[in-house]
Design a protein around this motif. Structure first.
Motif, short mmCIF file in Angstrom:
data_model
loop_
_atom_site.label_atom_id
_atom_site.label_comp_id
_atom_site.label_asym_id
_atom_site.label_seq_id
_atom_site.Cartn_x
_atom_site.Cartn_y
_atom_site.Cartn_z
N LYS A 49 38.15 29.54 56.84
CA LYS A 49 37.80 28.19 57.29
C LYS A 49 39.02 27.26 57.18
N PRO A 50 39.97 27.40 58.11
CA PRO A 50 41.20 26.60 58.02
C PRO A 50 40.96 25.10 58.13
N ASP A 51 39.87 24.69 58.81
CA ASP A 51 39.60 23.26 58.95
C ASP A 51 39.24 22.60 57.63
N LEU A 52 38.81 23.40 56.65
CA LEU A 52 38.45 22.88 55.32
C LEU A 52 39.45 23.29 54.25
N ALA A 53 40.61 23.76 54.71
CA ALA A 53 41.59 24.32 53.76
C ALA A 53 42.06 23.30 52.73
N THR A 90 36.65 32.07 42.14
CA THR A 90 37.96 32.40 42.73
C THR A 90 37.79 33.21 44.01
N GLN A 91 36.89 34.18 43.98
CA GLN A 91 36.65 35.00 45.18
C GLN A 91 36.03 34.17 46.30
N ALA A 92 35.13 33.26 45.94
CA ALA A 92 34.49 32.40 46.95
C ALA A 92 35.53 31.49 47.60
N LEU A 93 36.42 30.93 46.79
CA LEU A 93 37.47 30.07 47.33
C LEU A 93 38.44 30.86 48.20
N ALA A 94 38.75 32.09 47.79
CA ALA A 94 39.64 32.94 48.60
C ALA A 94 39.03 33.18 49.98
N LYS A 139 42.47 21.92 47.07
CA LYS A 139 42.34 21.00 45.94
C LYS A 139 41.41 21.56 44.88
N HIS A 140 40.32 22.16 45.32
CA HIS A 140 39.37 22.79 44.40
C HIS A 140 40.04 23.91 43.62
N LEU A 141 40.81 24.73 44.31
CA LEU A 141 41.52 25.83 43.65
C LEU A 141 42.49 25.30 42.60
N HIS A 142 43.30 24.31 42.97
CA HIS A 142 44.28 23.76 42.03
C HIS A 142 43.58 23.14 40.81
N ALA A 143 42.42 22.49 41.05
CA ALA A 143 41.71 21.82 39.96
C ALA A 143 41.04 22.81 39.01
N SER A 144 40.65 23.95 39.53
CA SER A 144 39.86 24.89 38.71
C SER A 144 40.69 26.03 38.12
N VAL A 145 41.94 26.18 38.54
CA VAL A 145 42.73 27.34 38.11
C VAL A 145 42.93 27.32 36.59
N ALA A 146 42.74 28.50 35.97
CA ALA A 146 42.84 28.61 34.51
C ALA A 146 43.67 29.80 34.06
N LEU A 180 27.02 33.05 47.60
CA LEU A 180 26.38 32.58 46.36
C LEU A 180 26.80 31.17 45.99
N LEU A 181 28.06 30.82 46.26
CA LEU A 181 28.62 29.57 45.75
C LEU A 181 28.98 28.55 46.82
N HIS A 182 28.65 28.80 48.09
CA HIS A 182 29.13 27.92 49.15
C HIS A 182 28.74 26.46 48.92
N SER A 183 27.58 26.21 48.34
CA SER A 183 27.12 24.84 48.11
C SER A 183 27.95 24.13 47.04
N GLN A 184 28.63 24.90 46.19
CA GLN A 184 29.44 24.30 45.11
C GLN A 184 30.90 24.10 45.53
N LEU A 185 31.23 24.44 46.76
CA LEU A 185 32.61 24.34 47.21
C LEU A 185 32.91 23.01 47.91
N LYS A 186 31.94 22.09 47.83
CA LYS A 186 32.14 20.77 48.42
C LYS A 186 32.27 19.74 47.30
N PRO A 187 33.06 18.70 47.51
CA PRO A 187 33.17 17.66 46.49
C PRO A 187 31.84 16.89 46.37
N PRO A 188 31.53 16.35 45.19
CA PRO A 188 32.33 16.41 43.95
C PRO A 188 32.22 17.78 43.29
N PHE A 189 33.34 18.25 42.74
CA PHE A 189 33.38 19.56 42.12
C PHE A 189 32.85 19.48 40.68
#
Length: 492
Positions: free
Chosen positions: A63-67, A53-57, A72-79, A30-39
């Protein structure tokens, strides 16, 4: 456009997908297109945050090559202090770890180390869950890899570990137990490095944090005795016995100070993985007498069939004695008894070394039994196994009783009196609490060797021991009013 995803779990043909796998995959699709910068800079709603959170997990695990980008996305969005993210990984470890494919397994350990660095909420629970995933008696490359990776992660995050005493002592318990098995294996580059990591970690913890190690209780000594042949531990033993003040812990001046501390249940659960725990609890809660054989055969095929796997029998027996205390309803319902399962496990030991360790695991709490600290249910299985084996399986009764006296005489010669008092106290408590009506079934058993019956009789009526036991009982009664007013410890 169809989005290609890397698989998270391994499935057999026609096997249904796990609900957690389905949920994580769906969120990613559902969210793969939103997992690329800019966030996005907008604040998500609770439901949107859970989905993200589930999509990022899923992305970070597969996908270790995009880890780096996803991290960075996880750290920026964590609440929520990483609560939901860590909980997702914890559920995956608890429920799906055996099915994780190699890449997600590697990523899971990577993410664990990253979460430790940011002191994520519940990361302590994730580490403990991963420690449980190091299977005893499993010397496959993947299991040894997990052991080595966790040892590295914890060693590299020492400052964090010092602030998490339960994680620190849990890791010590696990690595001490595993080291005893690993040290007996034929050396190789991977195994030698693992043993070096385990020895270094354990000695560091024991030398620097012994005040915390005492919380493990008497089973700490049981684990350390298997490591005496290792030079670093031989030196440690020398200090424990000859120079206890070297550890600088107030209240510790002799091994007896550790013997008196009952090991909390938490530590025994650490050496039983999540599936094994569920299956043991099912066997002891639902399987009726007469139906147990097929369940035991299935359990043996799954957990005791590989070379060296019988070492886990020690851990299973400690778990059954300490962590599963059936209710009166179950005891009276015709469900197979703990003592019968333990008897079967003892028969499953093929080598004398493992059989001796399994018997010690069964009797260990007898040696230091204190009615005000220990539970009668900890020592009940050994007594009922000896009594219930009369007269049909006398070899079991004979071997167990003979082993018990051997341990009394030789386990710790300098503290033989302490151990003898513990065993006598255990016998007396078992009769007093009605586990057995009397000990005559053993003392008057014609099929038991005369020398063993005589030894039992002399032991039970040793005047010095009996008088000491009476003093202990009086002291226990004197302090009972104070004890009754105290909350029961969590590990009781």
């Amino acid at each position: 456009m169809t989005v290609l995803t890397n698989p998270l779990l391994h499935y057999n043909p026609y096997e249904a997908k796990h609900q957690l796998d389905l949920a994580l995959t769906k969120s990613y699709l559902l969210l793969h297109s939103q997992l690329k910068p800019p966030f996005p800079l907008t604040i998500p709603s609770p439901s949107e945050y859970a989905l993200l959170t589930q999509a990022l997990a899923f992305a970070l695990l597969t996908k270790p090559d995009l880890a780096k980008i996803h991290l960075k996305h996880l750290h920026a969005s964590v609440a929520d202090g990483y609560d939901l993210f860590t909980t997702t990984l914890l559920n995956l470890t608890d429920n799906c770890y055996p099915k994780l494919l190699p890449v997600p397994r590697t990523q899971l350990l990577f993410l664990c180390s990253q979460l430790i660095r940011v002191a994520a909420f519940k990361v302590d629970s994730l580490v403990i869950s991963l420690l449980r995933r190091i299977n005893g008696g499993d010397f496959t490359e993947s299991n040894l890899w997990l052991c080595a990776e966790l040892a590295k992660i914890l060693s590299d995050n020492w400052d964090w570990l010092l602030d998490e005493p339960l994680v620190l002592t849990s890791a010590l318990f696990v690595f001490l137990r595993l080291l005893a098995d690993h040290y007996r294996l034929v050396s190789g580059p991977q195994l030698d490095e693992l043993k070096r990591l385990e020895i270094s970690f354990c000695i560091r913890v024991l030398r620097n944090c012994f005040h915390l190690c005492l919380g493990i209780g008497r089973d700490l000594i049981r684990l350390l005795q298997d490591l005496f042949v290792i030079p670093e531990f031989k030196e440690l033993w020398k200090d424990l016995i000859c120079d206890p003040c070297k550890f600088g812990v107030m209240g510790f001046s002799d091994l007896c100070d550790i013997y008196r501390i009952k090991t909390p249940r938490h530590y025994f659960v650490l050496r039983i993985n999540q599936e094994m725990e569920s299956q043991l609890r099912f066997l002891l809660t639902h399987v009726k007498w007469g139906n147990q054989q097929r369940y035991q055969l299935w359990f043996a095929k799954k957990y005791l069939s590989l070379p060296g796997s019988e070492t886990v029998i020690v851990d299973v027996i400690r778990f059954i004695c300490q962590c599963y205390h059936p209710s009166k309803e179950i005891i009276q319902s015709g469900i197979i008894s703990r003592w019968a399962v333990i008897g079967w496990l003892l028969k499953s030991c093929k080598r004398n070394y493992f059989e001796a360790n399994a018997k010690l695991a069964l009797f260990y709490d007898w040696l230091f039994f204190n009615d005000t600290v220990d539970s009668i249910m900890d020592i009940e299985p050994a007594m009922l196994l000896m009594v219930s084996s009369v007269p049909q399986y006398m070899e079991i009764t004979h071997c167990l009783l003979e082993f018990l006296f051997l341990v009394v005489d030789n386990y710790d010669v300098q503290r033989k009196g302490v151990i003898a008092k513990g065993v006598l106290g255990a016998f007396n408590a078992l009769v007093k609490r009605g586990v057995v009506h009397s000990l005559e079934v053993l003392m008057n058993c014609d099929k038991l060797s005369p020398s063993l019956r005589e030894k039992l009789s002399k032991f039970l009526f040793d005047k010095a021991l009996v008088s000491q036991e009476e003093v202990i009982q009086k002291q226990s009664g004197h302090h009972q009013d104070q004890i009754d007013g105290m909350p029961e410890p969590a590990h009781q």
